[in-house]
Design an enzyme around this catalytic site. Structure first.
Site, PDB file in Angstrom:
ATOM      1  CG  HIS A 195      21.472 -48.627  19.994  1.00  0.00           C
ATOM      2  ND1 HIS A 195      21.556 -50.092  19.922  1.00  0.00           N
ATOM      3  CD2 HIS A 195      22.899 -47.925  20.661  1.00  0.00           C
ATOM      4  CE1 HIS A 195      22.153 -50.379  20.412  1.00  0.00           C
ATOM      5  NE2 HIS A 195      23.460 -49.697  20.935  1.00  0.00           N
ATOM      6  NE  ARG A 302      36.955 -40.325  14.866  1.00  0.00           N
ATOM      7  CZ  ARG A 302      36.022 -39.789  15.490  1.00  0.00           C
ATOM      8  NH1 ARG A 302      35.528 -38.414  14.467  1.00  0.00           N
ATOM      9  NH2 ARG A 302      36.173 -39.482  16.889  1.00  0.00           N
ATOM     10  NE  ARG A 338      42.079 -41.791  13.663  1.00  0.00           N
ATOM     11  CZ  ARG A 338      40.866 -41.911  14.567  1.00  0.00           C
ATOM     12  NH1 ARG A 338      41.041 -41.252  15.440  1.00  0.00           N
ATOM     13  NH2 ARG A 338      40.026 -42.120  13.894  1.00  0.00           N
ATOM     14  CD  GLU A 437      43.728 -42.671  20.164  1.00  0.00           C
ATOM     15  OE1 GLU A 437      42.105 -41.874  20.681  1.00  0.00           O
ATOM     16  OE2 GLU A 437      43.994 -42.402  19.193  1.00  0.00           O
ATOM     17  CG  ASN A 460      36.209 -40.087  22.173  1.00  0.00           C
ATOM     18  OD1 ASN A 460      35.651 -38.813  22.950  1.00  0.00           O
ATOM     19  ND2 ASN A 460      35.782 -39.703  20.677  1.00  0.00           N
ATOM     20  CG  ASP A 461      40.162 -45.036  21.696  1.00  0.00           C
ATOM     21  OD1 ASP A 461      39.620 -45.195  22.481  1.00  0.00           O
ATOM     22  OD2 ASP A 461      40.610 -44.384  20.619  1.00  0.00           O
ATOM     23  NE  ARG A 471      35.448 -45.313  21.127  1.00  0.00           N
ATOM     24  CZ  ARG A 471      36.292 -44.295  20.771  1.00  0.00           C
ATOM     25  NH1 ARG A 471      37.216 -44.273  21.203  1.00  0.00           N
ATOM     26  NH2 ARG A 471      35.444 -43.500  19.683  1.00  0.00           N
ATOM     27  CB  CYS A 508      40.287 -34.890  18.150  1.00  0.00           C
ATOM     28  SG  CYS A 508      41.154 -35.985  18.337  1.00  0.00           S
TER      29      CYS A 508
HETATM   30  C1  PEP Z   1      39.726 -40.556  20.705  1.00  0.00           C
HETATM   31  O1  PEP Z   1      39.968 -41.077  20.802  1.00  0.00           O
HETATM   32  O2  PEP Z   1      39.279 -39.589  21.686  1.00  0.00           O
HETATM   33  C2  PEP Z   1      38.762 -39.877  19.036  1.00  0.00           C
HETATM   34  C3  PEP Z   1      39.085 -38.801  18.804  1.00  0.00           C
HETATM   35  O3  PEP Z   1      39.373 -40.644  18.065  1.00  0.00           O
HETATM   36  P1  PEP Z   1      38.024 -41.851  17.939  1.00  0.00           P
HETATM   37  O4  PEP Z   1      36.984 -40.926  19.038  1.00  0.00           O
HETATM   38  O5  PEP Z   1      38.214 -42.218  16.308  1.00  0.00           O
HETATM   39  O6  PEP Z   1      38.676 -43.157  18.713  1.00  0.00           O
HETATM   40 MG    MG Z   2      40.632 -43.117  20.017  1.00  0.00          MG
END
Ligand code: PEP
Ligand code: MG
Length: 579
Positions: A195, A302, A338, A437, A460-461, A471, A508
């Site tokens: 970490h 966010r 969002r 996502e 990311n998702d 993740r 994003c």
């Molecule tokens: C994503 O999922 O790519 C995203 C930008 O949202 P978060 O990381 O807040 O889930």
């Molecule tokens: Mg997300």
């Protein structure tokens, strides 16, 4: 002076890139020595333990909030994971059992239970479990220090910038150091997935782990060099080596400064194509930082920060004020807000979350419209009121079906009608979009596109759900890659569907600020890149080095490759040539 250390180069494992040159400072954490004592009153001892446990939980909550504000959500999760150790039934049972059956003091019982559990994890010969063992010891140290009343506050941290060296560094140690005085981190132990390594990367400072250095010798060096890119620590460097590294560092810094100097200019490719570069923010401070780094607006705000770490839902008035402050800072620039993306690994007690076996696949984000549409309606009303003069763009997270888009749109219409009938001024025509996502949304993007003004791809998702990799699970997280052809195809489908209907597309997730991904995304036709503010100058600089024809060719080739590793290696080689 220990001449044996002069110009000594020690190899370590690179954990965060960059070159730092400076005075060393060795960190030796306060650690109370545990002296086992026999006790007479078991109940009283268990009460001492419970009080320390509660205090530790509170301290970790505060550290998580500090990290969320200063670095980011993903990094704050490190401390939330520490809180989970303190709530672990097995561990609590082991400590309680120690006090009850052996009649030993709480600190001795904590020490024994934590050591036993950490030793089991370390014995597994696996980087992931070793890193967790070190997290567990960090939690144990916190408990013992609290039980013995040892003040762990950092008092002797130098007032000048230093390279911090330590046997090992826990995330809580790292967060104590004054960020502006931190040049680099070097640890004797630890792995690249620890970490602390992740924190260093997010703070943008070089870091090395697993460096077999004699800390006393390092401390005696007037100066050290840390090269986080090639994994080198150099003690007391000779003049010629120092000069060479200084030149290399100066070159990197000059490139970055040049990029910063042009950060407020548009990102235009060699053949004149203008790309929108915006920021991901989480609060008011983030909005200010975005402008300083040359963001042309916000591509992802966010809103969770308003809802976390509290006992009750923020009122409409409270939300309106908070959003208004942020819109005022951004002075008419586009802001994609969002709506609440809570649930998954982040739940709050007052919204009625229940324990779920798979919270990432559960009742979260837009799915709350089923059961708690009042929460979303309240947020939409606050956004419309606060955004009277803003370029407001409302975005719904975690959409997996067209039905949810219809439901969210109806709720937005209801909020608009309510405000109008109440005679309250509101943003007249906000854009409405969704995050793509979840693979099912990407696969029906062609049907959703006519219903929205824009898409923003959350890689990311999208990567997590496409590849079935949690993740937050470090054991498997290396399986997932946004460079995987499956994820790239979903991104491509989304962009094509949007453009087919004349809508714009942003991205994003972290992928937007990955330098290797930039020409690929340009070539695929992405309109807007949204990222952490600190990355904006360098990404704009990079975009200016490509032509769209070149990018389209790069994308065509990358999309024909069968494996994530092949795509990534190909794109990294392109990036190397652009340096
Ligand atoms: C994503 O999922 O790519 C995203 C930008 O949202 P978060 O990381 O807040 O889930
Ligand atoms: Mg997300």
């Amino acid at each position: 002076m220990d001449t044996a250390a002069a110009n000594l180069t020690i190899k370590g494992v690179p954990a965060s890139a960059g070159i730092a040159i400076g005075k060393p400072w060795v960190y030796r954490p306060a650690q109370a020595a545990v002296k086992p004592r026999s006790i007479a009153d078991v109940d009283q001892e268990l009460e001492r333990f419970e009080a320390a446990r509660q205090e530790a939980l509170q301290q970790l909550g505060a550290l998580a909030s500090k990290t969320r504000a200063e670095i980011g959500q993903a990094e704050a999760e490190i401390f939330e994971a520490h809180q989970l150790f303190l709530e672990d039934d097995e561990l609590i049972k082991a400590i309680t059992h120690g006090v009850q059956s052996e009649k030993i003091c709480a600190e001795a019982a904590v020490d024994a239970a934590i050591n036993a559990a950490a030793a089991q994890l370390s014995a597994l010969e696996d980087d992931y479990f070793r890193a967790r063992a070190s997290d567990l010891r960090d939690v144990g140290r916190r408990l013992v220090n609290l039980l013995l009343g040892v003040d762990t506050g950092l008092r002797d941290f130098p007032t000048h910038p230093v390279v911090v060296l330590a046997e090992d560094l826990t995330p809580s140690d790292t967060m104590q150091f004054e960020k502006s005085k931190l040049l680099a981190l070097v640890t004797v132990q630890g792995g690249p997935t620890s970490h602390t390594a992740i924190l260093a990367g997010s703070m943008g400072i070089p870091a090395l782990v697993s460096v077999p250095v004699d800390l006393a010798a390092a401390e005696r060096s007037p100066q050290v060099i840390v090269d986080g890119s090639i994994g080198q620590l150099i003690l007391d460097p000779h003049a010629d080596l120092l000069a060479a590294k200084q030149a290399e560092q100066a070159q990197l810094q000059a490139k970055h400064r040049a990029a910063e100097a042009r950060s407020r200019e548009a990102a235009i490719t060699l053949d004149g194509h203008v790309v929108e570069i915006v920021a991901n923010i989480g609060n008011l401070e983030g909005a200010q930082k975005a402008l300083q780094h040359g963001a042309e607006g916000v591509g992802l705000f966010r809103t969770e920060f308003l809802f976390l770490d509290r006992e009750q839902m923020p009122t409409e008035e409270e939300q309106t004020q908070a959003y208004r402050q942020i819109f005022e800072v951004l002075r008419g620039k586009p802001v994609v807000v969002r709506t609440l993306d809570i649930g998954g690994d982040k739940a709050v007690s007052y919204l009625g979350f229940k324990d779920e076996a798979n919270p990432f696949l559960g009742w979260r984000a837009i799915r709350m419209i089923d059961g708690r549409s009042d929460v979303l309606l309240c947020q939409l009303r606050a956004l419309l009121c606060a955004g009277v003069d803003a370029d407001l763009r409302i975005m719904v997270p975690m959409v997996s079906r067209l039905t949810e888009v219809e439901q969210a749109r109806s709720l937005l219409k209801l909020a608009q009608e309510q405000l109008q009938s109440e005679g309250l001024p509101a943003c007249p025509s906000p854009q409405f979009g969704i995050m793509v996502e979840v693979p099912s949304a990407a696969l029906v993007a062609e049907h959703i596109a006519p219903m929205v003004d824009f898409f923003s791809i959350g890689t990311n998702d999208l990567t997590q759900y496409t590849m079935a990799v949690d993740r937050t699970n470090e054991r498997v997280v290396q399986i997932a890659s946004t460079f995987h052809p499956s994820v790239l195809r979903l991104i491509q489908m989304t962009i094509e569907a949007a453009h087919h209907h004349g809508k714009w597309v942003g991205l994003c997730g972290e992928f937007a600020s990955n330098p290797a991904a930039v020409p690929l995304l340009l070539g695929m036709g992405l309109d807007e890149f949204s990222m952490s503010s600190v990355n904006i100058p360098d990404i704009k600089d990079l975009i200016r080095r490509f032509s769209m024809d070149e990018c389209r060719e790069i994308a065509r080739h990358a999309l024909s490759l069968p494996k994530a590793a092949a795509v990534e290696a190909y794109l990294k080689s392109i990036h190397q040539h652009k340096q």
